[in-house]
Enzyme design. Structure first.
Site, PDB file in Angstrom:
ATOM      1  N   ASP A  30       1.032  -1.260   0.128  1.00 55.21           N
ATOM      2  CA  ASP A  30       0.070   0.034  -0.064  1.00 55.21           C
ATOM      3  C   ASP A  30       1.045   1.268  -0.099  1.00 55.21           C
ATOM      4  O   ASP A  30       1.985   1.409   0.893  1.00 55.21           O
ATOM      5  CB  ASP A  30      -0.943  -0.115   1.265  1.00 55.21           C
ATOM      6  N   ILE A  31       0.506   2.187  -0.784  1.00 53.88           N
ATOM      7  CA  ILE A  31       1.268   3.345  -0.919  1.00 53.88           C
ATOM      8  C   ILE A  31       1.294   4.361   0.337  1.00 53.88           C
ATOM      9  O   ILE A  31       2.244   5.187   0.516  1.00 53.88           O
ATOM     10  CB  ILE A  31       0.622   4.146  -2.203  1.00 53.88           C
ATOM     11  N   ASN A  86     -13.242  -3.035   2.121  1.00 53.94           N
ATOM     12  CA  ASN A  86     -14.144  -1.858   2.173  1.00 53.94           C
ATOM     13  C   ASN A  86     -15.179  -1.916   0.938  1.00 53.94           C
ATOM     14  O   ASN A  86     -14.656  -2.274  -0.162  1.00 53.94           O
ATOM     15  CB  ASN A  86     -13.412  -0.450   2.165  1.00 53.94           C
ATOM     16  N   HIS A  99     -10.273  -4.956  -3.454  1.00 53.26           N
ATOM     17  CA  HIS A  99      -9.099  -5.213  -2.743  1.00 53.26           C
ATOM     18  C   HIS A  99      -9.082  -5.686  -1.186  1.00 53.26           C
ATOM     19  O   HIS A  99     -10.087  -5.238  -0.846  1.00 53.26           O
ATOM     20  CB  HIS A  99      -7.975  -3.925  -2.970  1.00 53.26           C
ATOM     21  N   LEU A 100      -8.266  -6.549  -1.186  1.00 57.62           N
ATOM     22  CA  LEU A 100      -8.238  -7.227   0.334  1.00 57.62           C
ATOM     23  C   LEU A 100      -6.911  -6.298   1.102  1.00 57.62           C
ATOM     24  O   LEU A 100      -5.968  -6.322   0.327  1.00 57.62           O
ATOM     25  CB  LEU A 100      -8.031  -8.490   0.265  1.00 57.62           C
ATOM     26  N   HIS A 101      -7.179  -5.511   1.988  1.00 60.99           N
ATOM     27  CA  HIS A 101      -6.122  -5.123   2.572  1.00 60.99           C
ATOM     28  C   HIS A 101      -5.574  -5.934   3.697  1.00 60.99           C
ATOM     29  O   HIS A 101      -6.319  -6.744   4.545  1.00 60.99           O
ATOM     30  CB  HIS A 101      -6.369  -3.710   3.639  1.00 60.99           C
TER      31      HIS A 101
HETATM   32  P1  AMP Z   1      -9.718   1.705   0.260  1.00 61.61           P
HETATM   33  O1  AMP Z   1     -10.206   2.724   0.964  1.00 61.61           O
HETATM   34  O2  AMP Z   1     -10.248   0.431   0.969  1.00 61.61           O
HETATM   35  O3  AMP Z   1     -10.428   1.933  -1.350  1.00 61.61           O
HETATM   36  O4  AMP Z   1      -8.239   1.474   0.036  1.00 61.61           O
HETATM   37  C1  AMP Z   1      -7.353   1.926  -1.121  1.00 61.61           C
HETATM   38  C2  AMP Z   1      -5.943   1.727  -0.794  1.00 61.61           C
HETATM   39  O5  AMP Z   1      -5.336   1.935  -1.855  1.00 61.61           O
HETATM   40  C3  AMP Z   1      -5.462   2.683   0.089  1.00 61.61           C
HETATM   41  O6  AMP Z   1      -5.108   2.049   1.306  1.00 61.61           O
HETATM   42  C4  AMP Z   1      -4.505   3.507  -0.791  1.00 61.61           C
HETATM   43  O7  AMP Z   1      -3.409   3.961   0.265  1.00 61.61           O
HETATM   44  C5  AMP Z   1      -4.164   2.319  -1.734  1.00 61.61           C
HETATM   45  N1  AMP Z   1      -3.646   2.998  -3.042  1.00 61.61           N
HETATM   46  C6  AMP Z   1      -4.093   3.959  -3.504  1.00 61.61           C
HETATM   47  N2  AMP Z   1      -3.332   4.327  -4.688  1.00 61.61           N
HETATM   48  C7  AMP Z   1      -2.093   3.291  -4.719  1.00 61.61           C
HETATM   49  C8  AMP Z   1      -1.008   3.012  -5.443  1.00 61.61           C
HETATM   50  N3  AMP Z   1      -0.962   3.802  -6.498  1.00 61.61           N
HETATM   51  N4  AMP Z   1      -0.429   1.989  -4.978  1.00 61.61           N
HETATM   52  C9  AMP Z   1      -0.625   1.506  -3.864  1.00 61.61           C
HETATM   53  N5  AMP Z   1      -1.593   1.649  -3.011  1.00 61.61           N
HETATM   54  C10 AMP Z   1      -2.464   2.717  -3.494  1.00 61.61           C
END
Ligand code: AMP
Length: 112
Positions: A30-31, A86, A99-101
């Site tokens: 995650d970024i 989410n 996506h799965l965190h």
């Molecule tokens: P959500 O709030 O569940 O939609 O999570 C989206 C996640 O994607 C967040 O934790 C962001 O930090 C992550 N994210 C967004 N853009 C990128 C990217 N280019 N590379 C890696 N993670 C990202």
């Protein structure tokens, strides 16, 4: 899918720090990590939200959990990590590609 940031990551149009990739699944860091270990596991198939998953996707979604858990173990956090999906903006979903965190690497990694 046009204008989907995660589809662009899958296509290699946007860089990512990959942990795992096969023909169906990609995992990357995650970024904006919320914990020392925080990565995302996504299907290459574009599915917008958990609520859009169909029966045909059952095995694929199970695979996300299996791969995410294996990667958590490889990063020494299999004694305690959190799995989060989410669904929808109200729940904090920002990227509309399912996506799965995986969040771990510290005690009680609740906050996201
Ligand atoms: P959500 O709030 O569940 O939609 O999570 C989206 C996640 O994607 C967040 O934790 C962001 O930090 C992550 N994210 C967004 N853009 C990128 C990217 N280019 N590379 C890696 N993670 C990202």
């Amino acid at each position: 899918m046009d204008n989907c940031i995660f589809c662009k990551i899958i296509a290699g149009e946007i860089p990512s720090k990959k942990l795992y990739e096969d023909e169906e699944v990609l995992a990357f860091w995650d970024i904006a990590p919320q914990s020392p270990v925080h990565f995302l596991v996504i299907p290459k198939k574009h599915i917008a939200r958990p609520a859009d998953v169909t029966e045909a996707d059952d095995a694929l979604i199970g695979k996300l959990i299996r791969i995410g858990s294996q990667l958590a173990k490889e990063h020494n956090t299999d004694d305690g990590f959190r799995i989060i999906f989410n669904n929808g903006a109200k729940a904090g979903q920002e990227v509309f590609h399912i996506h799965l965190h995986i969040i771990g690497g510290r005690d009680k990694p609740w906050a996201l």
